[in-house]
Design an enzyme around this catalytic site. Structure first.
Site, PDB file in Angstrom:
ATOM      1  N   HIS A 142      19.019 -24.088   9.401  1.00  0.00           N
ATOM      2  CA  HIS A 142      19.738 -23.015   9.008  1.00  0.00           C
ATOM      3  C   HIS A 142      19.404 -22.628   7.513  1.00  0.00           C
ATOM      4  O   HIS A 142      19.330 -23.638   6.507  1.00  0.00           O
ATOM      5  CB  HIS A 142      21.299 -23.291   8.960  1.00  0.00           C
ATOM      6  CG  HIS A 142      22.207 -22.281   8.843  1.00  0.00           C
ATOM      7  ND1 HIS A 142      22.467 -21.625   7.531  1.00  0.00           N
ATOM      8  CD2 HIS A 142      22.988 -21.298   9.520  1.00  0.00           C
ATOM      9  CE1 HIS A 142      23.147 -20.449   7.683  1.00  0.00           C
ATOM     10  NE2 HIS A 142      23.671 -20.436   8.945  1.00  0.00           N
ATOM     11  N   ASN A 144      21.036 -21.291   4.949  1.00  0.00           N
ATOM     12  CA  ASN A 144      21.863 -21.680   4.052  1.00  0.00           C
ATOM     13  C   ASN A 144      22.256 -23.166   3.911  1.00  0.00           C
ATOM     14  O   ASN A 144      22.157 -23.650   2.806  1.00  0.00           O
ATOM     15  CB  ASN A 144      23.198 -20.612   4.121  1.00  0.00           C
ATOM     16  CG  ASN A 144      22.892 -19.381   4.079  1.00  0.00           C
ATOM     17  OD1 ASN A 144      22.601 -18.584   4.862  1.00  0.00           O
ATOM     18  ND2 ASN A 144      23.294 -18.724   2.684  1.00  0.00           N
ATOM     19  N   SER A 152      21.936 -22.834  -5.394  1.00  0.00           N
ATOM     20  CA  SER A 152      22.485 -21.501  -5.778  1.00  0.00           C
ATOM     21  C   SER A 152      21.322 -20.794  -6.073  1.00  0.00           C
ATOM     22  O   SER A 152      20.421 -21.224  -6.828  1.00  0.00           O
ATOM     23  CB  SER A 152      23.518 -21.332  -6.452  1.00  0.00           C
ATOM     24  OG  SER A 152      23.870 -20.279  -6.870  1.00  0.00           O
ATOM     25  N   SER A 153      21.365 -19.263  -5.901  1.00  0.00           N
ATOM     26  CA  SER A 153      20.145 -18.423  -6.235  1.00  0.00           C
ATOM     27  C   SER A 153      20.382 -18.527  -7.714  1.00  0.00           C
ATOM     28  O   SER A 153      19.141 -18.262  -8.464  1.00  0.00           O
ATOM     29  CB  SER A 153      20.232 -17.063  -5.689  1.00  0.00           C
ATOM     30  OG  SER A 153      20.456 -16.985  -4.405  1.00  0.00           O
ATOM     31  N   ASN A 154      21.630 -18.649  -8.270  1.00  0.00           N
ATOM     32  CA  ASN A 154      21.443 -18.900  -9.604  1.00  0.00           C
ATOM     33  C   ASN A 154      20.914 -20.043 -10.367  1.00  0.00           C
ATOM     34  O   ASN A 154      20.656 -19.875 -11.643  1.00  0.00           O
ATOM     35  CB  ASN A 154      22.984 -18.747 -10.094  1.00  0.00           C
ATOM     36  CG  ASN A 154      23.851 -17.565  -9.732  1.00  0.00           C
ATOM     37  OD1 ASN A 154      23.086 -16.758  -9.215  1.00  0.00           O
ATOM     38  ND2 ASN A 154      25.245 -17.825  -9.677  1.00  0.00           N
ATOM     39  N   HIS A 201      -8.288  -2.659 -47.331  1.00  0.00           N
ATOM     40  CA  HIS A 201      -7.705  -1.074 -47.273  1.00  0.00           C
ATOM     41  C   HIS A 201      -8.759  -0.449 -46.472  1.00  0.00           C
ATOM     42  O   HIS A 201      -8.707   0.885 -47.028  1.00  0.00           O
ATOM     43  CB  HIS A 201      -7.437  -0.745 -48.649  1.00  0.00           C
ATOM     44  CG  HIS A 201      -6.485  -1.524 -49.397  1.00  0.00           C
ATOM     45  ND1 HIS A 201      -5.060  -1.478 -49.324  1.00  0.00           N
ATOM     46  CD2 HIS A 201      -6.350  -2.744 -50.215  1.00  0.00           C
ATOM     47  CE1 HIS A 201      -4.355  -2.130 -49.954  1.00  0.00           C
ATOM     48  NE2 HIS A 201      -5.218  -3.111 -50.702  1.00  0.00           N
ATOM     49  N   SER A 331     -21.106   6.846 -20.988  1.00  0.00           N
ATOM     50  CA  SER A 331     -20.698   8.066 -20.879  1.00  0.00           C
ATOM     51  C   SER A 331     -21.368   8.903 -19.575  1.00  0.00           C
ATOM     52  O   SER A 331     -22.610   8.372 -19.293  1.00  0.00           O
ATOM     53  CB  SER A 331     -21.096   8.960 -21.972  1.00  0.00           C
ATOM     54  OG  SER A 331     -20.928  10.219 -22.002  1.00  0.00           O
ATOM     55  N   SER A 332     -20.536   9.659 -18.679  1.00  0.00           N
ATOM     56  CA  SER A 332     -21.273  10.595 -18.041  1.00  0.00           C
ATOM     57  C   SER A 332     -21.847  11.640 -18.463  1.00  0.00           C
ATOM     58  O   SER A 332     -22.556  12.404 -17.557  1.00  0.00           O
ATOM     59  CB  SER A 332     -19.927  11.208 -17.145  1.00  0.00           C
ATOM     60  OG  SER A 332     -19.119  11.758 -17.757  1.00  0.00           O
ATOM     61  N   LYS A 337     -25.582   6.139 -24.289  1.00  0.00           N
ATOM     62  CA  LYS A 337     -24.364   5.868 -24.897  1.00  0.00           C
ATOM     63  C   LYS A 337     -23.701   4.259 -24.448  1.00  0.00           C
ATOM     64  O   LYS A 337     -23.566   4.235 -22.921  1.00  0.00           O
ATOM     65  CB  LYS A 337     -23.420   6.728 -24.751  1.00  0.00           C
ATOM     66  CG  LYS A 337     -22.261   6.715 -25.910  1.00  0.00           C
ATOM     67  CD  LYS A 337     -21.225   7.989 -26.006  1.00  0.00           C
ATOM     68  CE  LYS A 337     -20.256   7.933 -27.128  1.00  0.00           C
ATOM     69  NZ  LYS A 337     -19.359   6.709 -27.117  1.00  0.00           N
ATOM     70  N   ILE A 338     -23.390   3.503 -25.149  1.00  0.00           N
ATOM     71  CA  ILE A 338     -22.991   2.148 -24.873  1.00  0.00           C
ATOM     72  C   ILE A 338     -21.534   2.040 -25.503  1.00  0.00           C
ATOM     73  O   ILE A 338     -21.537   2.209 -26.809  1.00  0.00           O
ATOM     74  CB  ILE A 338     -23.975   1.042 -24.957  1.00  0.00           C
ATOM     75  CG1 ILE A 338     -25.203   1.373 -24.394  1.00  0.00           C
ATOM     76  CG2 ILE A 338     -23.055  -0.223 -24.712  1.00  0.00           C
ATOM     77  CD1 ILE A 338     -25.268   1.310 -22.801  1.00  0.00           C
ATOM     78  N   ASN A 339     -20.427   1.860 -24.962  1.00  0.00           N
ATOM     79  CA  ASN A 339     -19.079   1.556 -25.618  1.00  0.00           C
ATOM     80  C   ASN A 339     -18.737   0.185 -25.610  1.00  0.00           C
ATOM     81  O   ASN A 339     -19.145  -0.570 -24.609  1.00  0.00           O
ATOM     82  CB  ASN A 339     -18.108   2.492 -24.883  1.00  0.00           C
ATOM     83  CG  ASN A 339     -18.589   3.906 -24.926  1.00  0.00           C
ATOM     84  OD1 ASN A 339     -19.167   4.443 -25.994  1.00  0.00           O
ATOM     85  ND2 ASN A 339     -18.131   4.859 -24.044  1.00  0.00           N
ATOM     86  N   GLU A 344     -11.871  -2.857 -25.595  1.00  0.00           N
ATOM     87  CA  GLU A 344     -10.863  -1.672 -25.182  1.00  0.00           C
ATOM     88  C   GLU A 344      -9.992  -2.329 -23.988  1.00  0.00           C
ATOM     89  O   GLU A 344      -8.855  -2.306 -24.370  1.00  0.00           O
ATOM     90  CB  GLU A 344     -11.680  -0.454 -24.639  1.00  0.00           C
ATOM     91  CG  GLU A 344     -12.303   0.154 -25.586  1.00  0.00           C
ATOM     92  CD  GLU A 344     -13.314   1.137 -25.278  1.00  0.00           C
ATOM     93  OE1 GLU A 344     -13.262   1.521 -23.993  1.00  0.00           O
ATOM     94  OE2 GLU A 344     -14.050   1.939 -25.770  1.00  0.00           O
TER      95      GLU A 344
END
Length: 476
Positions: A142, A144, A152-154, A201, A331-332, A337-339, A344
């Site tokens: 069963h 339960n 208990s779920s709690n 700074h 870049s497309s 170009k390399i990023n 990121e």
């Protein structure tokens, strides 16, 4: 004339009838879940389907198996039922029932329906393994009375939260951070004699070595790891045994300690019963504390990744003091170009983790009376953060950090052009005369040497003796 026949597949699902305390419910015939799962599946169509993290389901399998063993040892569950429950839990842990847990994060805040989802799947699958037919009016197990016995779920959901979170930190998060830390530590040592200009700074400052600069990143990660590791003790406390409100109602004596021991044995991790079950149910400070350390690490990673990509910026028209691995076209439209894409990715992960920390802070602060009802969102947010940080560190380490190299020409150019080397002259000619040299050099586009000699404040020989960048970096 031929006749075109179009076969339209029968898409109507076949159902069986399941029952719960509210009555009959139609459930897809081939699924092992029951009435309460189906009610939740239909009542909470919020967000992606089956979004409850798989790590939570795995943790439930551990705790349900542990509960069955503890209940049997304490003479409240027959051994044959224990073995059936354990058999299904082992199937779940082996990934054999992945489509049986369809519920979403955005359900009851106690996670009751996910607890019942696991209970129902275990009960119905155990019945089938015992030779029964799915959908029989009576089953050998069963959901339960047997699977959920002494629970208990709690107290099960917060236990699953802690087990899942602890395992993720140990096996994904911490190893990823440590690998990145170790790589940066090696780079710090390798570049300890590469003298470069410092910046404060965002402006030129006195020199330091590239190794010293990177050593700061290493220290940040060391402190973050220490903070995270310090939270594991609280996270190892389990709520199981607290039952509905923390009193342990309907649990046999000694159950809380025993069930925690079984969870520790099955996971091979140092879990133990919580000292205070009222805290474990109504407050989730352990999750808040641990995620706070994840946020600290996210803050560090944001800074580290940003600094590295700015130092590598260019390659010709910016700082350009570092070479980063070239992983893919950037870049497309701009050929060649390399990023800094790994940087990121890390910074996006950091942003997500910081956002998750807000969610977890709000959720943790809303534990009202004897129960916090923000459990699923806390669990999902935590696990996402922990996985993202671990995997982002691994990716950044393998595809960026390990390949970092100094751009010696760029470093030398900036070092020689900096006006802040004038700081070395302060002890010899004073601050105001040193400032005159820097201001004249800046205004008239002169070198420091040219400016100093033009102001007749020193000889060329004195300038060479006093302005030596390698002598300005200290011994750290």
């Amino acid at each position: 004339m031929s006749t075109l026949t179009i076969n339209i597949p029968d898409t109507e699902p076949y159902f069986r009838t399941e029952h719960d305390s509210m009555g009959a419910v139609q459930v897809p015939a081939e699924k092992y879940w029951g009435a309460q799962t189906e009610r939740s599946r239909n009542n909470f169509k919020i967000g992606p389907k089956a979004s409850m993290p798989a790590e939570i389901i795995e943790a439930f399998a551990y705790l349900k198996k542990a509960a069955a063993y503890a209940n049997t040892e304490l003479d409240v569950l027959p051994a044959d039922k224990r073995d059936l429950i354990a058999m299904v839990c082992d199937e779940i842990l082996a990934g054999k029932l992945p489509d049986e847990f369809p519920l979403v994060i955005w359900q009851t805040g106690s996670g009751t329906q996910s607890n019942m989802n696991v209970n129902e799947v275990i009960a119905n699958r155990a019945h089938v393994l015992h030779g029964g037919v799915l959908g029989d009016s009576k089953t050998v197990i069963h959901p339960n009375d047997d699977v959920n016995k002494s629970q208990s779920s709690n107290d099960t959901f917060p236990t699953a939260m802690h087990v899942a979170a602890y395992k993720m930190l140990i096996y994904v998060t911490i190893p990823g951070i440590e690998a990145l830390r170790d790589t940066l530590k090696a780079k710090s040592e390798a570049f300890k004699n590469v003298v470069k200009i410092g910046r404060t700074h965002l402006m030129d400052a006195t020199p330091l070595t590239l190794g010293q600069e990177i050593s700061g990143y290493v220290s940040q990660l060391d402190h973050g790891l220490r903070a995270l590791t310090n939270t594991l003790d609280h996270l190892s406390e389990l709520a199981l045994g607290g039952s509905a409100v923390g009193t342990g109602m309907n649990t046999p004596e000694g159950y809380d300690v025993k069930v925690a021991e079984y969870i520790a044995r099955f996971t091979n991790l140092p879990f133990r019963t919580a000292d205070n079950k009222f805290e474990a149910l109504s407050a989730h400070d352990a999750m808040v504390e641990s995620h706070g350390a994840l946020k600290q690490i996210a803050v560090s990673l944001m800074m580290i990744a940003n600094n590295i990509r700015m130092l590598a910026s260019g390659p010709r028209c910016s700082i350009g003091e570092l070479h980063l691995p070239e992983n893919e076209p950037g870049s497309s439209i701009m050929p060649g170009k390399i990023n800094p894409t790994q940087n990121e990715a890390v910074t996006m992960v950091a942003a997500q983790v910081m956002g998750n920390d807000v969610s977890i802070s709000i959720a943790g602060s809303n534990g009202q009376f004897q129960l916090n009802v923000f459990k699923p969102v806390m669990a999902a947010s935590f696990l996402q953060s922990a996985r993202l940080i671990g995997e982002a560190c691994t990716s950044f380490n393998e595809h960026c950090a390990m390949g970092i190299e100094p751009n010696y020409d760029g470093i030398k150019k900036h070092l020689e052009a900096s006006l802040m080397l004038v700081t070395a002259l302060n002890p010899h000619i004073g601050y105001e005369n040193s400032a005159r040299i820097a201001q004249k050099a800046m205004k008239e586009n002169l070198s420091l040497r040219e400016s100093a000699i033009g102001l007749k404040l020193m000889t060329s020989k004195q300038f060479d003796e006093w302005v030596k960048p390698a002598n300005m970096v200290g011994t750290l």
